[in-house]
Enzyme design. Structure first.
Site, short mmCIF file in Angstrom:
data_model
loop_
_atom_site.label_atom_id
_atom_site.label_comp_id
_atom_site.label_asym_id
_atom_site.label_seq_id
_atom_site.Cartn_x
_atom_site.Cartn_y
_atom_site.Cartn_z
N HIS A 172 0.96 -1.38 -0.04
CA HIS A 172 0.55 0.06 0.12
C HIS A 172 1.00 1.65 0.13
O HIS A 172 0.73 2.44 0.92
CB HIS A 172 -0.94 -0.11 1.18
N ASN A 173 1.62 1.29 -1.12
CA ASN A 173 2.40 2.96 -1.01
C ASN A 173 1.73 3.58 -2.14
O ASN A 173 0.79 3.27 -3.60
CB ASN A 173 3.89 2.59 -1.31
N SER A 174 2.47 4.52 -2.61
CA SER A 174 2.44 5.42 -4.12
C SER A 174 2.34 4.41 -4.89
O SER A 174 1.36 4.97 -6.01
CB SER A 174 3.35 6.61 -4.17
N LEU A 175 3.19 3.84 -5.44
CA LEU A 175 3.61 2.42 -6.59
C LEU A 175 1.71 1.77 -7.43
O LEU A 175 1.40 1.98 -8.25
CB LEU A 175 4.34 2.09 -6.59
N HIS A 176 1.25 1.25 -5.77
CA HIS A 176 -0.15 0.87 -5.68
C HIS A 176 -0.92 2.07 -6.44
O HIS A 176 -2.13 1.62 -7.12
CB HIS A 176 -0.25 -0.13 -4.82
N HIS A 212 -7.06 6.45 -3.16
CA HIS A 212 -8.21 5.68 -2.74
C HIS A 212 -7.74 4.96 -1.25
O HIS A 212 -7.81 4.82 -0.27
CB HIS A 212 -8.49 4.33 -3.71
N ASP A 213 -6.36 4.99 -1.38
CA ASP A 213 -5.00 4.51 0.15
C ASP A 213 -3.97 5.22 0.63
O ASP A 213 -3.54 5.05 1.18
CB ASP A 213 -4.50 3.12 -0.59
N ASP A 321 -9.04 -1.49 -8.31
CA ASP A 321 -7.84 -1.68 -7.28
C ASP A 321 -7.58 -3.65 -6.96
O ASP A 321 -6.29 -3.27 -6.34
CB ASP A 321 -9.21 -1.47 -5.52
N GLN A 372 -2.72 -16.24 -2.98
CA GLN A 372 -2.79 -16.08 -4.82
C GLN A 372 -3.97 -16.84 -5.22
O GLN A 372 -5.20 -15.94 -6.06
CB GLN A 372 -2.16 -16.41 -6.18
N1 CMP Z 1 -2.69 -10.48 -5.83
C1 CMP Z 1 -3.61 -9.76 -4.13
N2 CMP Z 1 -3.45 -11.60 -3.31
C2 CMP Z 1 -4.25 -11.24 -2.23
N3 CMP Z 1 -4.96 -10.23 -2.23
C3 CMP Z 1 -4.61 -8.93 -2.19
C4 CMP Z 1 -4.26 -8.81 -3.79
N4 CMP Z 1 -4.57 -7.73 -4.30
C5 CMP Z 1 -5.06 -6.89 -3.41
N5 CMP Z 1 -5.32 -7.56 -2.54
C6 CMP Z 1 -6.08 -7.30 -1.30
O1 CMP Z 1 -7.32 -6.57 -1.64
C7 CMP Z 1 -7.38 -6.41 -1.22
C8 CMP Z 1 -8.36 -4.50 -1.15
O2 CMP Z 1 -8.29 -3.40 -0.18
P1 CMP Z 1 -7.21 -3.05 0.01
O3 CMP Z 1 -6.36 -2.30 -0.73
O4 CMP Z 1 -7.69 -2.27 1.32
O5 CMP Z 1 -6.33 -4.44 0.50
C9 CMP Z 1 -5.99 -5.37 -0.60
C10 CMP Z 1 -5.20 -6.59 -0.71
O6 CMP Z 1 -5.56 -7.03 1.68
ZN ZN Z 2 -5.88 -0.84 -3.32
#
Ligand code: CMP
Ligand code: ZN
Length: 434
Positions: A172-176, A212-213, A321, A372
């Site tokens: 959960h960083n700016s790249l995401h 969004h995050d 997302d 996954q």
């Molecule tokens: N590849 C992934 N594998 C498992 N969980 C994921 C993956 N991508 C996103 N998520 C989950 O999906 C959630 C979407 O909301 P959040 O960003 O709160 O947190 C994210 C992660 O917990």
């Molecule tokens: Zn997100």
């Protein structure tokens, strides 16, 4: 530095169009040459540079010098701006190699393609992917002119947003956020959306994706509740998402980006931003999915209705997302490792404090592959199947194709932990160029 801070972060007045460049360039040249800083430019503000015309009374030579200077890296400006905020020390300051900068610009020509490599783009922009990408998209849609935005305020706002993401978070960083914004842009290009969305919808969609995050602490809601974190006492539900929204609002208001717009429009915008960001709460997945399915079954989605457009934007942001398992395998596996690393870090802290380790967060009973396989089967696939039903386009089917390949890849991967491989693949540092 005080003057620069004031100039870079809080421009004195709102000026639009060509006037911005001339005003900013003149003032900042003086400041920068005085304090021996390198010149900076607005190269990614192509819209301004391209439309810049030689002002009356200025010689062609002067104008061509100005053009030369404008080719210098935006990165320099960003780095300088960051140091004025006090978030970077000069130890971290190094100039972006011009070769890399050129490559980043080149990549932006393909910003609307699904295999866009955001990891590479982030390295080429020296970690500034969110700012560079979002600016590019604002320019592409002409949002600066359409909404009379002040480019400096916009830039300052985006820098603050980017800095509002914790770079220590593996996922959960700016790249995401940049990845989600790029995916959102791809979805905005889908005919069902592009033919019906208004400029407000587009502005909102890009802002929501980028923010969004925001200020994500790198742990989930469950962790905050268990530890009586102050955020958990502020909001009844969707604790993190409410926090992202409120953080986005505070940056938006502080930046004054929309302060010239009528108050009703701003309020409406803020509410809509909230409804989009809150929709990303993954615990509300079934609620949104069943609504979406019901609309598709009844074939009653009407994109000329503002409510339905908002709903589709919510679905688009939700898809963006969690679209990482629908990216080509080389990108998707990087995200899988990043997100697992963040889960396991939380689990390690929980174990160290003798708390129950949250689901998915225990490195001793999980692996990237296990996580996954279930995430794709139970969360991603049901959503993207419905999205493909709605869009029925090459992109929506292509995403399903990649998702199936990735599911197969993780099924064959077995249980071994591939974390170490991922570190070398995803976090590669670019060699210094010329
Ligand atoms: N590849 C992934 N594998 C498992 N969980 C994921 C993956 N991508 C996103 N998520 C989950 O999906 C959630 C979407 O909301 P959040 O960003 O709160 O947190 C994210 C992660 O917990
Ligand atoms: Zn997100």
């Amino acid at each position: 530095a005080d003057i620069c801070h004031c100039l870079l972060c809080r421009p004195h007045c709102i000026i639009t169009g060509n006037a911005v460049l001339s005003c900013v360039c003149q003032e900042v040249t003086v400041l920068f040459s005085r304090s021996c800083y390198v010149w900076f430019c607005f190269s990614l503000f192509d819209i301004c540079i391209c439309s810049y015309s030689v002002p009356a009374g200025e010689s062609e030579d002067h104008a061509s010098n100005r053009k030369q200077r404008s080719k210098l890296s935006l990165q320099m400006y960003l780095q300088c701006s960051r140091s004025f905020h006090g978030t970077l020390t000069f130890r971290h300051l190094h100039l972006l190699d011009q070769v890399y900068y050129g490559q980043a610009k080149c990549m932006l020509q393909r910003v609307g393609t699904w295999n866009f490599d955001i990891f590479l783009f982030d390295r080429l922009t020296n970690g500034e992917s969110l700012v560079c990408l979002t600016l590019e998209l604002f320019c592409k849609y002409g949002l600066i002119e359409l909404f009379g935005l002040d480019p400096l305020r916009l830039h300052s706002f985006l820098v603050r947003i980017q800095e509002g993401y914790r770079s220590r978070n593996p996922y959960h960083n700016s790249l995401h956020a940049a990845d989600v914004t790029q995916a959102m842009y791809c979805y905005l290009q889908e005919p069902k959306l592009s033919e019906s969305l208004t400029s407000w919808d587009i502005l909102l969609a890009l802002l929501a994706a980028a923010t969004h995050d925001l200020e994500h602490p790198g742990v989930n809601q469950n962790f905050l509740l268990k530890n009586d974190h102050f955020l958990a006492s502020l909001y009844q539900n969707s604790v993190l998402e409410n926090h992202h929204w409120k953080s986005a609002l505070s940056h938006l208001r502080e930046s004054g980006l929309l302060s010239h717009l009528p108050i009703e429009d701003r309020h409406r915008m803020e509410e809509r931003l909230g409804s989009l960001i809150l929709a990303t709460d993954i615990s509300r997945q079934n609620e949104f999915l069943s609504r979406f399915k019901a609309h598709l079954d009844r074939k009653d989605l009407n994109m000329s209705s503002p409510e339905h457009r908002q709903f589709i934007l919510q679905m688009a942001l939700k898809c963006a997302d969690i679209c990482n398992p629908c990216r080509p395998n080389s990108l998707s596996t990087c995200w899988s490792h990043c997100v697992t690393k963040e889960f396991f870090q939380q689990g390690d802290v929980e174990r160290a404090h003798r708390h129950d380790v949250s689901p998915l967060c225990d490195r001793h009973s999980n692996s990237v592959a296990i996580i996954q396989k279930s995430f794709i089967s139970y969360v991603v696939e049901p959503l993207f199947v419905q999205w493909a039903r709605f869009c029925d386009t090459p992109l929506s089917h292509c995403m399903l194709g990649y998702m199936k390949q990735n599911k197969k890849y993780w099924s064959n991967a077995g249980q071994e932990d591939l974390m170490d491989n991922a570190q070398t693949t995803c976090c590669k540092v670019l060699p210094r160029g010329t």
